[in-house]
Scaffold this active site. Structure first.
Site, PDB file in Angstrom:
ATOM      1  N   ILE A   1       7.840  -2.562   2.200  1.00 23.87           N
ATOM      2  CA  ILE A   1       7.029  -3.758   2.031  1.00 23.87           C
ATOM      3  C   ILE A   1       7.578  -4.897   2.903  1.00 23.87           C
ATOM      4  O   ILE A   1       8.623  -5.496   2.594  1.00 23.87           O
ATOM      5  CB  ILE A   1       6.968  -4.184   0.532  1.00 23.87           C
ATOM      6  CG1 ILE A   1       6.489  -2.994  -0.321  1.00 23.87           C
ATOM      7  CG2 ILE A   1       6.063  -5.404   0.358  1.00 23.87           C
ATOM      8  CD1 ILE A   1       5.191  -2.332   0.156  1.00 23.87           C
TER       9      ILE A   1
ATOM     10  N   ASP B   1      -8.024  -2.998   9.430  1.00 24.90           N
ATOM     11  CA  ASP B   1      -8.753  -3.209  10.704  1.00 24.90           C
ATOM     12  C   ASP B   1      -8.311  -4.537  11.322  1.00 24.90           C
ATOM     13  O   ASP B   1      -8.009  -4.629  12.508  1.00 24.90           O
ATOM     14  CB  ASP B   1     -10.275  -3.256  10.474  1.00 24.90           C
ATOM     15  CG  ASP B   1     -10.859  -1.891  10.137  1.00 24.90           C
ATOM     16  OD1 ASP B   1     -10.164  -0.880  10.336  1.00 24.90           O
ATOM     17  OD2 ASP B   1     -12.020  -1.850   9.672  1.00 24.90           O
TER      18      ASP B   1
ATOM     19  N   GLU C   1       3.824   4.058  -0.320  1.00 22.30           N
ATOM     20  CA  GLU C   1       4.753   4.490  -1.368  1.00 22.30           C
ATOM     21  C   GLU C   1       5.722   5.504  -0.758  1.00 22.30           C
ATOM     22  O   GLU C   1       5.452   6.016   0.331  1.00 22.30           O
ATOM     23  CB  GLU C   1       3.978   5.115  -2.540  1.00 22.30           C
ATOM     24  CG  GLU C   1       3.059   4.114  -3.205  1.00 22.30           C
ATOM     25  CD  GLU C   1       2.354   4.663  -4.450  1.00 22.30           C
ATOM     26  OE1 GLU C   1       2.635   5.807  -4.840  1.00 22.30           O
ATOM     27  OE2 GLU C   1       1.533   3.909  -5.001  1.00 22.30           O
ATOM     28  N   PRO C   2       6.810   5.797  -1.469  1.00 21.08           N
ATOM     29  CA  PRO C   2       7.773   6.732  -0.872  1.00 21.08           C
ATOM     30  C   PRO C   2       7.118   8.041  -0.420  1.00 21.08           C
ATOM     31  O   PRO C   2       7.480   8.590   0.607  1.00 21.08           O
ATOM     32  CB  PRO C   2       8.785   6.964  -1.995  1.00 21.08           C
ATOM     33  CG  PRO C   2       8.731   5.706  -2.806  1.00 21.08           C
ATOM     34  CD  PRO C   2       7.299   5.231  -2.742  1.00 21.08           C
TER      35      PRO C   2
ATOM     36  N   ARG D   1      -4.622  -4.483  12.410  1.00 14.14           N
ATOM     37  CA  ARG D   1      -4.340  -3.752  13.660  1.00 14.14           C
ATOM     38  C   ARG D   1      -4.575  -4.633  14.889  1.00 14.14           C
ATOM     39  O   ARG D   1      -3.918  -4.446  15.921  1.00 14.14           O
ATOM     40  CB  ARG D   1      -5.167  -2.456  13.686  1.00 14.14           C
ATOM     41  CG  ARG D   1      -4.589  -1.445  12.696  1.00 14.14           C
ATOM     42  CD  ARG D   1      -5.477  -0.282  12.325  1.00 14.14           C
ATOM     43  NE  ARG D   1      -4.829   0.494  11.250  1.00 14.14           N
ATOM     44  CZ  ARG D   1      -5.422   1.448  10.537  1.00 14.14           C
ATOM     45  NH1 ARG D   1      -6.680   1.764  10.778  1.00 14.14           N
ATOM     46  NH2 ARG D   1      -4.743   2.085   9.602  1.00 14.14           N
TER      47      ARG D   1
ATOM     48  N   GLU E   1       1.138  -0.115  10.043  1.00 11.56           N
ATOM     49  CA  GLU E   1      -0.326  -0.386   9.995  1.00 11.56           C
ATOM     50  C   GLU E   1      -1.114   0.767  10.619  1.00 11.56           C
ATOM     51  O   GLU E   1      -2.153   0.564  11.256  1.00 11.56           O
ATOM     52  CB  GLU E   1      -0.635  -1.742  10.624  1.00 11.56           C
ATOM     53  CG  GLU E   1       0.108  -2.828   9.860  1.00 11.56           C
ATOM     54  CD  GLU E   1      -0.497  -4.197   9.924  1.00 11.56           C
ATOM     55  OE1 GLU E   1      -1.710  -4.301  10.139  1.00 11.56           O
ATOM     56  OE2 GLU E   1       0.263  -5.169   9.725  1.00 11.56           O
TER      57      GLU E   1
ATOM     58  N   LEU F   1       0.841  -1.199   0.000  1.00 13.54           N
ATOM     59  CA  LEU F   1       0.000   0.000   0.000  1.00 13.54           C
ATOM     60  C   LEU F   1       0.880   1.255   0.000  1.00 13.54           C
ATOM     61  O   LEU F   1       0.698   2.162  -0.813  1.00 13.54           O
ATOM     62  CB  LEU F   1      -0.903  -0.027   1.251  1.00 13.54           C
ATOM     63  CG  LEU F   1      -1.845   1.157   1.472  1.00 13.54           C
ATOM     64  CD1 LEU F   1      -2.956   1.168   0.413  1.00 13.54           C
ATOM     65  CD2 LEU F   1      -2.484   1.100   2.869  1.00 13.54           C
TER      66      LEU F   1
END
Ligand code: CAA
Length: 382
Positions: A158, A241, A127-128, A244, A364, A125
């Site tokens: 990742i 969700d 990115e830099p 977590r 997360e 998900l």
């Protein structure tokens, strides 16, 4: 209200505890020092059903409930946080989204491989330039006339990226639609157009491999789209969700290990003619550590229980993750302080707990994002 666990839940807890004590904890220092990926230990966890705890039996999993997942994660994290990171990504971030949104064929192919422990999964998900603001992603998926997509772009941080066989990827398929223009895709890392970038040198959880990945004209076939086109952001959020709860469990396990080591130490270590546990300043720390640990454990189990009941658990998962990660950081900090020089030394695992705890407040969803989610859901103001 019933605070007892079922026989099945206790059984998986026992399996996880045994592997954590016999294999993971004794090798944790080695993997932390070398940064090697603990492949053999991860395979062992997979062979014992711990990589797909909530995955139904027909897809190769253990077919258990979210409470069983929490109990097993706590045990593995108490052995070593880095191992539990890999376990959490496989169980929560990879398998849960495919189970909820995938086709039968996708479940058989991707979930089975990860749940049986024959492959490792990842979730792409971040990115830099987009972490907390996940909708600001630039990775592009361009639809072709035959229904396939061409992917171009970069993802960073990742977890398990260097070793993953399959990845759940989120990319912008219709940028003009913002969060409603994001689609989820299944990626096979053995195919042309997929490249691994630099591996991150990290403060903690060093045995969990983390890297950048890049897509250069990678082709996704129509049957590799996960869920509906444009539903990717909601998929990512609902998977997080679940994730977590996993990170909250990890934080609880790590905090428990730091607490138990400290409890033993304050009874043994003497100063001024008595065990340091006899001093009120130490006693106050022990009491606060125990309260924070139990509060974190109960919030985590409540979130898991709600999930198991099929109820919405977004706020409760964020409360569990926020409370548990801040408790883990605080408890690890106090554990180092009480152990003093020994806490600072690499001869004991306290300094590793301290370094490992920090990530639970970051990945997360940072603690700031958890507070935002909780407050938005409480006030109804966005
Ligand atoms: N479940 C389902 N849908 C959800 C949802 C949830 N929990 N949360 C939001 N949505 C839906 C909303 O209902 C909304 O839908 P509509 O378009 O139909 O209205 C849509 O998603 C957009 O929601 P928001 O307007 O609330 O989105 P936002 O842009 O304001 O972002 C955010 C919300 C909470 C800040 C979110 O971006 C977020 O959680 N950011 C943190 C990202 C994160 O946790 N990254 C971690 C990376 S993964 C990782 O760390 C893995 C690892 O390596 C271990």
């Amino acid at each position: 209200m019933d605070f007892s666990f079922t026989e099945e839940q206790l059984m998986i807890q026992d399996v996880a505890r045994r592997i954590a004590r016999e294999k993971i904890a004794p090798s944790a220092e080695h993997f932390d020092r070398t940064g090697e990926f603990p492949l053999e230990n991860i395979r062992l966890l997979g062979e014992n059903g711990l990589m797909g705890i909530e995955v139904p039996l027909e897809y190769g999993g253990a077919g258990m409930d979210p409470i069983a997942y929490v109990l097993a994660m706590i045990e593995v994290a108490a052995g070593d946080a880095a191992h539990s990171t890999i376990m959490s990504v496989n169980n929560s971030l990879f398998c849960s989204g495919i189970l909820k949104n995938g086709t039968e064929a996708q479940k058989q192919k991707y979930v089975r491989a990860i749940a049986e422990g024959s492959a490792i999964g990842a979730f792409a998900l971040t990115e830099p330039q987009s972490g907390s603001d996940a909708t600001a992603m630039r990775c592009r998926a361009v639809r072709q006339t035959d229904g396939s997509f061409i992917i171009n772009g970069k993802k960073s941080w990742i977890t398990s990226g260097p070793v993953a066989k399959y990845i759940v990827l989120f990319a912008m398929s219709e940028p003009e639609k913002g969060s409603r223009g994001i689609t989820a895709f299944m990626i096979d890392t053995g195919r042309p157009g997929f490249h691994r970038g630099k591996t991150e040198p990290k403060l903690g959880i060093r045995a969990s491999a983390t890297c950048e990945i890049e897509f250069a004209d990678y082709v996704v076939q129509p049957d590799e789209v996960l869920g509906k086109e444009g539903d990717g952001f909601k998929t990512a959020m609902s998977v997080l969700d679940t994730g977590r709860i996993g990170i909250a469990s990890q934080a609880v396990g790590l905090a428990r290990a730091a607490y138990e080591a400290t409890l033993a130490y304050v009874k043994e270590r003497k100063a001024f003619g008595q065990p340091i546990g006899a001093f009120q300043m130490t006693q106050a720390k022990i009491a606060d550590m125990k309260c924070k640990l139990d509060a974190a454990t109960l919030l985590t189990l409540r979130a898991a229980w709600l999930k198991g009941q099929g109820q919405r658990f977004t706020t409760e998962a964020s409360m569990a993750k926020l409370t548990a990660s801040e408790a883990a950081m605080w408890i690890a900090h106090q554990a180092v302080q009480i152990h003093a020089g020994m806490g600072y030394s690499k001869e004991m695992p306290l300094e590793r707990y301290f370094r490992d705890a920090k990530i639970t407040e970051i990945y997360e969803g940072t603690s700031e994002i958890q507070r935002l989610v909780i407050a938005r859901n409480e006030t109804g103001i966005r």
